[in-house]
Design a protein around this motif. Structure first.
Motif, PDB file in Angstrom:
ATOM      1  N   LEU A   1       8.833  13.112  -7.515  1.00 56.74           N
ATOM      2  CA  LEU A   1      10.041  11.996  -7.870  1.00 56.74           C
ATOM      3  C   LEU A   1       9.751  11.524  -5.993  1.00 56.74           C
ATOM      4  O   LEU A   1      10.463  11.984  -5.204  1.00 56.74           O
ATOM      5  N   ALA A   2       9.491  10.255  -7.076  1.00 60.22           N
ATOM      6  CA  ALA A   2       9.156   9.033  -5.255  1.00 60.22           C
ATOM      7  C   ALA A   2      10.746   8.468  -5.853  1.00 60.22           C
ATOM      8  O   ALA A   2      10.703   7.543  -7.033  1.00 60.22           O
ATOM      9  N   ILE A   3      11.658   7.491  -4.881  1.00 63.82           N
ATOM     10  CA  ILE A   3      12.293   5.970  -5.084  1.00 63.82           C
ATOM     11  C   ILE A   3      11.490   5.324  -3.845  1.00 63.82           C
ATOM     12  O   ILE A   3      10.946   5.046  -2.659  1.00 63.82           O
ATOM     13  N   ILE A   4      11.232   3.844  -4.367  1.00 64.38           N
ATOM     14  CA  ILE A   4      11.130   2.479  -3.812  1.00 64.38           C
ATOM     15  C   ILE A   4      12.722   2.707  -3.497  1.00 64.38           C
ATOM     16  O   ILE A   4      13.604   1.820  -4.419  1.00 64.38           O
ATOM     17  N   LEU A   5      12.662   1.960  -2.463  1.00 66.73           N
ATOM     18  CA  LEU A   5      14.763   1.277  -1.704  1.00 66.73           C
ATOM     19  C   LEU A   5      13.691  -0.175  -1.504  1.00 66.73           C
ATOM     20  O   LEU A   5      13.448   0.050  -0.187  1.00 66.73           O
ATOM     21  N   GLY A   6      15.082  -0.753  -1.772  1.00 67.63           N
ATOM     22  CA  GLY A   6      14.805  -1.998  -1.055  1.00 67.63           C
ATOM     23  C   GLY A   6      15.860  -2.940  -1.912  1.00 67.63           C
ATOM     24  O   GLY A   6      16.292  -3.223  -2.164  1.00 67.63           O
ATOM     25  N   ALA A   7      16.294  -3.761  -0.600  1.00 69.02           N
ATOM     26  CA  ALA A   7      17.467  -4.779  -0.311  1.00 69.02           C
ATOM     27  C   ALA A   7      17.150  -6.156  -2.072  1.00 69.02           C
ATOM     28  O   ALA A   7      15.474  -5.744  -2.729  1.00 69.02           O
ATOM     29  N   SER A   8      18.014  -6.797  -2.405  1.00 70.59           N
ATOM     30  CA  SER A   8      17.934  -7.230  -3.260  1.00 70.59           C
ATOM     31  C   SER A   8      16.348  -8.631  -3.387  1.00 70.59           C
ATOM     32  O   SER A   8      17.050  -8.773  -2.203  1.00 70.59           O
TER      33      SER A   8
ATOM     34  N   GLU B   1       8.562   7.806   3.916  1.00 75.44           N
ATOM     35  CA  GLU B   1       7.962   8.671   4.246  1.00 75.44           C
ATOM     36  C   GLU B   1       8.572   9.937   3.794  1.00 75.44           C
ATOM     37  O   GLU B   1       9.645  10.446   2.412  1.00 75.44           O
ATOM     38  N   PRO B   2       7.771  10.860   3.997  1.00 73.41           N
ATOM     39  CA  PRO B   2       7.093  12.201   2.979  1.00 73.41           C
ATOM     40  C   PRO B   2       9.148  12.792   2.673  1.00 73.41           C
ATOM     41  O   PRO B   2       9.770  13.316   4.224  1.00 73.41           O
ATOM     42  N   ASN B   3       9.642  13.856   2.053  1.00 70.56           N
ATOM     43  CA  ASN B   3       9.974  14.322   1.851  1.00 70.56           C
ATOM     44  C   ASN B   3       9.993  16.205   1.844  1.00 70.56           C
ATOM     45  O   ASN B   3      10.214  16.281   0.389  1.00 70.56           O
ATOM     46  N   ASP B   4      10.137  17.235   2.638  1.00 70.13           N
ATOM     47  CA  ASP B   4       9.315  18.534   1.942  1.00 70.13           C
ATOM     48  C   ASP B   4      11.036  19.519   1.626  1.00 70.13           C
ATOM     49  O   ASP B   4      10.390  20.441   0.919  1.00 70.13           O
TER      50      ASP B   4
ATOM     51  N   ASN C   1       0.837  -1.423   0.063  1.00 72.28           N
ATOM     52  CA  ASN C   1       0.092   0.277   0.013  1.00 72.28           C
ATOM     53  C   ASN C   1       1.364   1.128  -0.018  1.00 72.28           C
ATOM     54  O   ASN C   1       1.727   1.354   0.794  1.00 72.28           O
ATOM     55  N   PHE C   2       0.629   1.834  -0.798  1.00 73.51           N
ATOM     56  CA  PHE C   2       0.895   3.316  -0.407  1.00 73.51           C
ATOM     57  C   PHE C   2       0.265   3.737  -1.637  1.00 73.51           C
ATOM     58  O   PHE C   2      -0.337   4.401  -2.772  1.00 73.51           O
ATOM     59  N   THR C   3       0.699   5.944  -1.929  1.00 74.13           N
ATOM     60  CA  THR C   3      -0.208   7.160  -2.631  1.00 74.13           C
ATOM     61  C   THR C   3       1.059   7.703  -3.320  1.00 74.13           C
ATOM     62  O   THR C   3       2.267   7.757  -2.032  1.00 74.13           O
TER      63      THR C   3
ATOM     64  N   ARG D   1       9.238  11.703  -1.634  1.00 78.01           N
ATOM     65  CA  ARG D   1       8.974  10.427  -1.057  1.00 78.01           C
ATOM     66  C   ARG D   1       9.788   9.250  -1.054  1.00 78.01           C
ATOM     67  O   ARG D   1      10.482   9.262  -2.003  1.00 78.01           O
ATOM     68  N   VAL D   2       9.621   8.969  -0.143  1.00 78.89           N
ATOM     69  CA  VAL D   2      11.054   6.945  -0.116  1.00 78.89           C
ATOM     70  C   VAL D   2       9.958   6.267   0.826  1.00 78.89           C
ATOM     71  O   VAL D   2       9.311   6.363   1.154  1.00 78.89           O
TER      72      VAL D   2
END
Ligand SMILES: Nc1ncnc2c1ncn2[C@@H]1O[C@H](COP(=O)(O)OP(=O)(O)OP(=O)(O)O)[C@@H](O)[C@H]1O
Ligand SMILES: [Mg+2]
Length: 233
Positions: free
Chosen positions: A35-42, A220-223, A27-29, A207-208
């Motif tokens: 500019l959004a980043i989807i961050l995560g391990a392999s 994490e939204p980032n203003d 779930n996300f918006t 947004r991360v």
């Protein structure tokens, strides 16, 4: 309502007796122009999610709402039209057409939309001015990756989806290409989603979205997103 809304997204892969939940209630918006980043391990399920967002793959269940439309309910024809008109996609493994030159690869993508950017300029923007007439097999991995980025950018898409866009690039080239990608959001109003395992890129995003084991663990939204010039990795 947000521009992109993913609700209870599941993607199940069945290989013999083993079942893999690549996306397990995601779930996300994301807002328009972000500019959004989807961050995560392999193996976290990032490419799976990006492919679903781009209409390259369909989910097992859940809603994927893009600008008010649930694309999870689209048939093949609707998905083709969505990919064609709305999406620029940078694949993790480039997917260039081998018997077309760099310029022809970009032109082919630009031709199918009405308000495309100049293909040659897109190649110049990613630093490939001198390689425009080369075929993919004559280019290094990083050069091929940049052709893939130019191809996606030249479509001037509403949504630009980039899977590890700097994976094959050295530090300086990576920064310069990230700037080109970011410009599409900051200057052209595109909604940009970058998938990466590199946490150092996180500060440049509005947004991360953190992925772990098929799930979103933190958003994490980032203003005050950081300038690309100021990040290091
Ligand atoms: N076609 C498939 N069939 C079976 N399992 C798959 C398939 N595609 C992906 N998976 C599995 O789903 C999980 C998530 O894969 P995904 O490619 O989304 O990860 P990722 O976060 O993009 O990883 P990476 O950073 O290595 O690219 C992995 O366990 C992977 O093995
Ligand atoms: Mg991946």
């Amino acid at each position: 309502m947000s521009y992109i809304e993913v609700k209870h997204n599941y993607k199940r892969y069945q290989t013999g007796d083993t079942e893999i939940l690549a996306n397990n209630d995601v779930n996300f918006t994301i807002n328009q122009g972000e500019l959004a980043i989807i961050l995560g391990a392999s193996g976290a399920g990032k490419s799976t999610m990006l492919n679903i967002l781009g209409g390259m793959d369909t989910n097992t269940s859940g809603e994927v709402i893009i600008d008010g439309q649930n694309i999870a309910k689209y048939n093949k024809r609707q998905l083709t039209s969505y990919r064609r008109t709305d999406i620029g996609f940078v694949f993790q493994f480039y997917n260039l057409i081998q018997n077309l030159t760099a310029k022809e690869n970009v032109e082919l993508a630009a031709e199918i939309v009405s308000d495309a950017l100049d293909p040659v300029q897109a190649l110049v923007d990613v630093g490939l001015k001198s390689r425009i007439n080369n075929f993919p097999a004559e280019l290094s991995g990083g050069e091929q990756q940049r052709v893939a980025i130019a191809r996606a950018i030249a479509k001037n898409p509403k949504i630009l989806l980039c899977d590890e866009p700097t994976g094959a690039l050295d530090y300086q080239t990576g920064k310069s290409v990230l700037q080109t990608i970011t410009n599409l959001s900051r200057n052209n109003g595109a909604t940009v989603v970058i998938v990466t395992h590199n946490g150092a890129l996180a500060p440049i995003a509005d947004r991360v979205i953190h992925f772990h084991d098929g799930q979103v663990t933190k958003i994490e939204p980032n203003d005050h997103p950081e300038d690309i010039a100021n990040i290091k990795w």
